[in-house]
Write a protein that holds these residues in place. Structure first.
Motif, PDB file in Angstrom:
ATOM      1  N   ALA A 108      15.168 139.766  96.683  1.00 21.80           N
ATOM      2  CA  ALA A 108      14.323 140.482  95.731  1.00 21.80           C
ATOM      3  C   ALA A 108      14.972 140.531  94.365  1.00 21.80           C
ATOM      4  O   ALA A 108      14.286 140.476  93.332  1.00 21.80           O
ATOM      5  CB  ALA A 108      14.041 141.897  96.252  1.00 21.80           C
TER       6      ALA A 108
ATOM      7  N   ILE B  65       9.951 147.561  97.269  1.00 23.97           N
ATOM      8  CA  ILE B  65       9.836 146.185  96.741  1.00 23.97           C
ATOM      9  C   ILE B  65       8.407 145.658  96.915  1.00 23.97           C
ATOM     10  O   ILE B  65       7.816 145.088  95.994  1.00 23.97           O
ATOM     11  CB  ILE B  65      10.845 145.260  97.464  1.00 23.97           C
ATOM     12  CG1 ILE B  65      12.272 145.648  97.090  1.00 23.97           C
ATOM     13  CG2 ILE B  65      10.574 143.796  97.137  1.00 23.97           C
ATOM     14  CD1 ILE B  65      13.340 144.942  97.910  1.00 23.97           C
TER      15      ILE B  65
ATOM     16  N   TYR C 139       5.572 145.024  93.868  1.00 22.10           N
ATOM     17  CA  TYR C 139       4.972 143.707  93.617  1.00 22.10           C
ATOM     18  C   TYR C 139       3.448 143.817  93.576  1.00 22.10           C
ATOM     19  O   TYR C 139       2.787 143.240  92.702  1.00 22.10           O
ATOM     20  CB  TYR C 139       5.390 142.713  94.706  1.00 22.10           C
ATOM     21  CG  TYR C 139       4.840 141.331  94.488  1.00 22.10           C
ATOM     22  CD1 TYR C 139       5.518 140.408  93.683  1.00 22.10           C
ATOM     23  CD2 TYR C 139       3.627 140.939  95.054  1.00 22.10           C
ATOM     24  CE1 TYR C 139       4.998 139.148  93.468  1.00 22.10           C
ATOM     25  CE2 TYR C 139       3.099 139.681  94.839  1.00 22.10           C
ATOM     26  CZ  TYR C 139       3.791 138.781  94.043  1.00 22.10           C
ATOM     27  OH  TYR C 139       3.272 137.530  93.809  1.00 22.10           O
TER      28      TYR C 139
END
Length: 1267
Positions: A796, A831, A835
């Motif tokens: 990531a 994460i 996104y």
């Protein structure tokens, strides 16, 4: 003195003086009297010299009779060198043997063996029965021979009554029809009597004595019929059988009566004999092998006479043919008629070959006898026999009279026309005739049919064109043949071309779509024969679509016939892709058929078509060797793999078709271009594989290229299914390899789930063999989870370079986290959410393929991560709602809907809070998005989580009139199932509520709705779609419920009294919609039973059919999908109550019209008047007395004449022509929403699989549960 004089002089001694034959007749058969007079008569009979039971006298008489017969036979011998009639004349004999004495003598001797009862009772105690029998038989023979002496008629020796008495001895044959010595003597002597009768008919003219002639014919026929019924009871029976026909030949001469009348009599008497096909049974020796021997049947005798009397026999045989076809014996059974028709064909063949005379003209007329189905079917039977036997005119001269057009051309043309006959029985019979003609026809028949079918160009509309996949390396397949140029070898082909061209379409419409199962089976058989002649029928007609529908036929016999036919065609045209597609559709359905026998048939078919044709690559040199791989490839692309695997596991359990050799041959193809198909086939057969499979590990390790991703998936599934077939070292090696691939993210996304599953399976296999290991979380899972977490965080941070690896790691993480008792790492959730939040900020134009692919994956990952915890699920659902609101890309929306649906199953409140956002996608500009949305909403509603009402119901109804055929079909299937499961009366309520709700006027019926929702069908511009929807609803509503809708007339009258209502433009549209519905009800309810008949039946009726009808369709099967069985029932008759309500409500029509006068527009006026005209034409008796009379007067005058279909047509035509400005409105008056999509050719399933919803029947079958 001649021998005749001498013998007669000696015989005269035994004449009874002063006794005539009439006296003897009176003693034997005189008037009834008391016992004493009868006894006196009998004693007189027995007291005569010739009847005395004196052995010496009887033997002397017997010898004299034999001598007399011998002398006459010698004189009548054809080989006699010379002949003198000096003494051979009754003029010289009458003085020696008076006629009356001689006749009394013969009459008495013949009566010895056939005495009446009172004479038998008065007989002497000792009767010389054997001598009496010999005397009677010899007397009969002698008398018949003495008739040939010239002057017999002049001197009274020829007496019809005496002849009749003599013929009574034929009764002895029936009384002694056995194998005894006495019987043999009698039957043998009758051979002599028949020879004597031949002499009689040769020398004596019976033209003026037809009664004894006819009596003799009757006696001979009784012998023939007796032999046919009970067989040859002794050694002489067959000889006597033949003698009878020889006698007929002598009788059929002009001096014995008019030849035509004589033959006509014999034909009438022998008409029932034409039901015998086998030779008479020889008692004690069993039945003869084969059919009738030549000369044993009357038909052979008639045929022999053609050479002697051609013109007469032609008339006689045509008489027989016409009688058999038009007026057979009523007592005959069906099989008897067929045998008799076979003899008719036999006669016709001989007449045609010898005399150039045919019954074709008569038969062609008989086939057209519309009001006599029996005559039509018998005529077709005769045509069938004619077509099966070779016949041509055997003339060497006068050839100019022989037609150059074979008679088979006209016969075949009429048979093809009968395929479209009014009655089912005739259609089925015509179909059977064509099938037999194609299979067993004469050389000329086969030539005509094969050339006609091969050369005619078939062109159907809306043909489903399958895009064939590219040819694999070294593959041999059946290619679509080119058009064959005309090269007819017979004349008259132009008379057949149009009929042949229409045959496939006729088969589809009149047979495959028929209600009768036998008709469908017959159509399948005929279609098979047609395709075997011309494979272009597969490509240029609707063969693929029509035969595919047979997979869900409601009769097991039809489904079996369909599979057998396609299997036969595949054997003829191996590796034909179109046939393979049809085979896969039918076969896949039969794998889970409700009939267990068909399931076994399906697996046997798979063995024959697929497994037995698999050969190693080096031996694959024919198309049939490549066909198995094309079938497997098609199955993998068109059928759910899990379904096939499960069905194979069940059906192969008791089968032994999977052998180690077969498995090894399949494995050998894993390194060829058929590798994917080989992996798939091994997977299907995995439940029965016993081979060691270690070699597959090495092959799997080599599957690393992009093109082998699907192979990796299939390989993993295969290994899971055959885990016990691998050694421990091989499994250990595979375990480590998969663990490393998951840890490093170097694995294809599509196989992550299978890989994790396989690791678990291997682990469980290990623990099951070592029970001491504690049941705690395996170390490899915890270790892998830690590595995946670190890997995700690292990737990531370096997203641009490692986003592909990140996808794999996230996929593995979500698979593993549900297996361990640990919470989801919040850093990973952050994460993923971050996104998705960034993606929601992008416009649609900013998405490229990589972004879209990554976004889809993140949507899936988010759903998996949040599945356990409610607060995470709510957060994810908000992101999903934002995506649905801001984005309309089909793939993203589809993924989001699936994720939301999955979350809703665990957290139902999420669906409720986001349902409006989901509904909004039903109006997306992308058809695929609308389809996927519809499926999502459908699943939610059918699960019971959301109620079907208000805006949800309106949105779902709008799907029925969607421009996309796929959406419309989805909507139709949904409502069909919803009504079955939850509310059968749904459409009854919709019909009353929809005019308000669809126009956004639900408030007018007292219902408040969401103010933010706007109906997609609102407004005058959507009138056509609303009418389509109304038509669909009405087509599904019972006729009584439709008639009850006229109760809305009262509601209309009440609403239109309110000025606020009539001044509301939206309310006036509601009024027009309600008037349209009631006008269409007038058409829908009139003759609705006929309108609901199955396609292909048209206006024709199947009255008087003897074909079996089908039972009601069984309950739907779980695998049957939306494809319903063919054939629909008829609605019940109208009841009285709805019509009474209509009569009461008619008074509101004028009131409503009066209330609407202030706002009456031309459009509204046209709608109202059309409605009133429809009422007047549909219910003329009620309108005749409706009030006020002045209002209804102009509509009464438009009443059409009686007649159902014509009246409806005229009603609709009058409406369409009444106002040209309303043309667009009338176009949709009777149109159904799903009918609009029928003319659109269905694209290839293989080419559309990734871009559109599949329309093949097999997809519908596998949308569980059943519709």
């Amino acid at each position: 003195m001649s021998d005749l004089h001498r013998i007669f002089s000696d015989l005269k001694v035994y004449y009874q003086p002063h006794v005539q034959w009439v006296d003897v007749e009176d003693w034997l058969y005189g008037d009834e009297a008391e016992d004493e007079p009868l006894q006196q008569r009998a004693k007189k009979f027995w007291s005569m010299a010739m009847c005395l039971q004196d052995i010496g006298h009887q033997e002397t008489q017997l010898q004299l009779l034999r001598d007399l017969s011998g002398v006459i036979r010698a004189m009548r011998d054809e080989n006699q060198a010379s002949y003198s009639n000096t003494h051979d004349n009754w003029s010289s004999l009458i003085g020696v043997s008076p006629a009356q004495g001689y006749l009394a003598y013969i009459y008495s001797l013949v009566s010895l063996v056939i005495p009446p009862e009172h004479v038998q009772q008065a007989a002497p105690t000792t009767l010389n029965e054997n001598l009496n029998l010999q005397l009677a038989l010899n007397a009969a023979s002698t008398y018949l021979l003495t008739l040939t002496i010239p002057g017999a008629k002049s001197f009274g020796v020829f007496d019809e009554d005496v002849i009749e008495q003599v013929l009574k001895i034929f009764r002895l044959l029936e009384a002694n029809n056995n194998k005894s010595v006495r019987a043999n003597i009698i039957w043998m002597f009758f051979l002599t009597i028949c020879d004597d009768l031949k002499i009689v008919f040769r020398y004596v003219h019976f033209k003026e004595h037809l009664k004894p002639r006819d009596r003799i014919i009757r006696c001979l026929l009784e012998v023939l019929y007796m032999n046919f019924k009970v067989g040859y009871q002794n050694t002489c029976a067959s000889g006597l059988h033949g003698k009878c026909f020889e006698l007929f030949g002598e009788i059929a001469n002009e001096h014995n009566g008019d030849v035509y009348e004589t033959l006509h009599l014999i034909m009438r008497q022998t008409f029932p004999m034409h039901v015998y096909t086998d030779s008479p049974q020889i008692v004690g020796a069993g039945r003869r092998i084969g059919t009738m021997q030549h000369g044993e049947h009357i038909s052979d005798w008639f045929i022999q006479l053609i050479d002697k009397y051609p013109d007469i026999v032609i008339r006689i045989l045509h008489f027989y043919i016409e009688c058999v076809v038009s007026n057979p014996i009523k007592a005959w059974k069906s099989n008897d008629e067929k045998v008799a028709i076979g003899y008719a064909a036999k006669y016709d063949r001989v007449l045609f070959s010898k005399c150039n005379k045919s019954c074709a003209d008569f038969v062609l007329d008989a086939v057209k006898a519309d009001d006599a189905v029996g005559i039509q079917t018998r005529a077709l039977d005769l045509i069938e026999k004619i077509l099966l036997q070779q016949s041509e005119v055997e003339w060497s001269i006068f050839r100019y009279e022989v037609s150059k057009v074979p008679r088979e051309v006209l016969l075949l043309r009429e048979v093809m026309r009968c395929l479209n006959d009014r009655t089912l029985t005739v259609r089925r019979k015509a179909c059977q005739v064509l099938i037999l003609a194609l299979k067993q026809g004469s050389p000329m028949t086969k030539k005509i049919l094969q050339e006609s079918i091969r050369f005619v160009q078939f062109e159907d509309t809306d043909v489903e064109a399958l895009a064939e996949p590219s040819v694999e390396q070294n593959e041999l397949r059946f290619e679509k043949p080119g058009i064959v140029q005309y090269a007819f070898s017979f004349q008259g082909h132009e008379q057949l071309e149009m009929e042949v061209k229409n045959v496939p379409q006729t088969v589809y419409q009149r047979f495959l779509a028929a209600d009768n199962g036998l008709a469908r089976s017959a159509g399948i058989a005929l279609l098979e024969r047609l395709v075997l002649v011309n494979p272009l029928i597969i490509y240029n007609t609707n063969f693929v679509k029509e035969t595919s529908l047979l997979a869900v036929d409601r009769l097991a016999s039809v489904r079996k016939s369909a599979l057998d036919t396609i299997e036969t065609l595949l054997e003829a045209y191996s590796n034909c892709f179109a046939l393979i597609c049809v085979y896969c559709r039918i076969w896949a359905c039969l794998m889970s058929d409700e009939d267990v026998a068909l399931q076994k048939l399906a697996i046997s078919s798979f063995d024959r078509i697929v497994l037995k044709n698999i050969e190693p690559l080096e031996y694959s040199n024919e198309p049939k060797h490549f066909m198995p791989w094309r079938i497997i490839s098609t199955l993998l692309m068109t059928q759910p793999r899990a379904y096939l695997q499960e069905r194979f596991a069940v059906l192969l359990e008791r089968e032994s078709i999977v052998t180690p050799r077969l498995v090894n041959v399949i494995i050998s193809h894993l390194s060829t271009s058929m590798a994917t198909d080989a992996w798939g086939l091994l997977l299907f057969l995995s439940s029965r594989i016993t081979n060691n499979m270690d070699a597959l590990i090495g092959i799997f390790n080599g599957l690393s290229s992009y093109n082998m991703k699907s192979n990796q998936f299939l390989a993993l599934q295969l290994i899971i299914g055959c885990l016990g077939n691998f050694s421990k070292p091989a499994l250990n090696q595979l375990f480590q390899k998969l663990l490393n691939a998951l840890r490093t993210g170097s694995i294809w996304l599509g196989i992550i789930s299978s890989a994790v599953n396989l690791l678990n399976q291997i682990h469980h296999l290990s623990t099951s063999q070592s029970p001491s290991i504690a049941s705690e979380v395996p170390d490899w899972q915890l270790s892998l989870l830690e590595d995946l977490t670190e890997g995700i965080l690292t990737s990531a941070r370096n997203f641009q370079e490692e986003h592909a690896r990140l996808q794999c790691l996230l996929g593995a993480y979500t698979e593993l986290i549900v297996m361990v008792p640990q919470d989801v790492d919040n850093r990973i959730v952050s994460i993923v959410f971050k996104y998705l939040q960034e993606c929601t900020k992008l416009s649609e134009a900013e998405f490229d393929s990589d972004n879209e692919r990554m976004t889809n994956w993140m949507i899936v990952i988010a759903g998996r991560l949040c599945l356990r915890e409610n607060h995470l699920a709510n957060t994810a659902s908000k992101l999903y709602r934002t995506i649905l609101t801001k984005n309309d890309r089909p793939q993203i929306i589809n993924t989001t809907l699936i994720a939301l649906n999955d979350l809703g199953k665990k957290h139902p409140s999420i669906l409720e809070s986001n349902f409006q956002a989901i509904l909004s996608k039903l109006h997306s500009k992308f058809a695929m998005t609308r389809v996927r949305t519809f499926r999502c909403v459908k699943d939610v509603i059918l699960s019971g989580n959301i109620k079907l009402k208000g805006p949800i119901l309106i949105s779902m109804l709008a799907g029925l009139v969607d421009e996309s055929a796929e959406v419309a079909r989805e909507a139709d299937a949904f409502f069909t199932r919803y009504k079955r499961l939850y509310n059968k009366m749904l459409f009854d309520h919709c019909l009353k509520e929809c005019p308000f709700d669809l126009n956004g006027q639900a408030i007018l019926r007292g219902v408040r709705t969401d103010g933010n929702y706007k109906s997609p069908l609102k407004g005058s511009q959507m009138a056509k779609n609303r009418r389509l929807l109304y038509n669909h609803i009405m087509s599904s509503v019972d006729e009584n419920a439709l008639l009850l809708y006229f109760g809305q007339l009262k509601l209309l009258a009440e609403k239109t009294r309110d000025s606020a209502f009539i001044n509301n433009p939206g309310a006036l549209i509601v009024v027009q919609d309600m008037l349209f519905i009631m006008r269409r009800i007038c058409f829908c309810t009139k003759g609705k039973g006929k309108e609901k008949s199955s396609r292909g039946e048209g206006d024709n009726s199947d009255e008087g059919e003897d074909g079996p009808s089908e039972a009601p369709p069984p309950p739907p099967r779980p695998e049957a999908g939306e494809a319903t069985a063919r054939g629909r029932g008829r609605k019940a008759d109208l009841s009285e109550e709805p019509l009474k309500q209509l009569e009461r409500c008619l008074r509101y029509v004028e009131e409503t019209h009066r209330n609407l006068q202030p706002v009456m527009s031309p459009e509204l006026r046209h709608t109202f008047e059309s409605f009133c005209r429809a009422l007047a034409m549909r219910f003329p008796n009620y309108i005749e007395f409706a009030q006020p009379a002045q209002f209804w007067q102009k509509f009464r005058s438009s009443k059409a004449p009686k007649g159902g279909r014509k009246k409806r047509r005229r009603m609709e035509e009058d409406e369409d022509e009444s106002d040209e400005d309303q043309e667009s409105e009338s176009d949709s008056d009777s149109e159904m929403p799903l009918d609009r999509h029928k003319s659109t050719p269905a694209g290839s399933r293989l080419s559309q699989r990734k871009t559109s919803c599949d329309m093949l029947v097999t997809e519908l079958i596998f949308q569980p549960p059943d519709w």
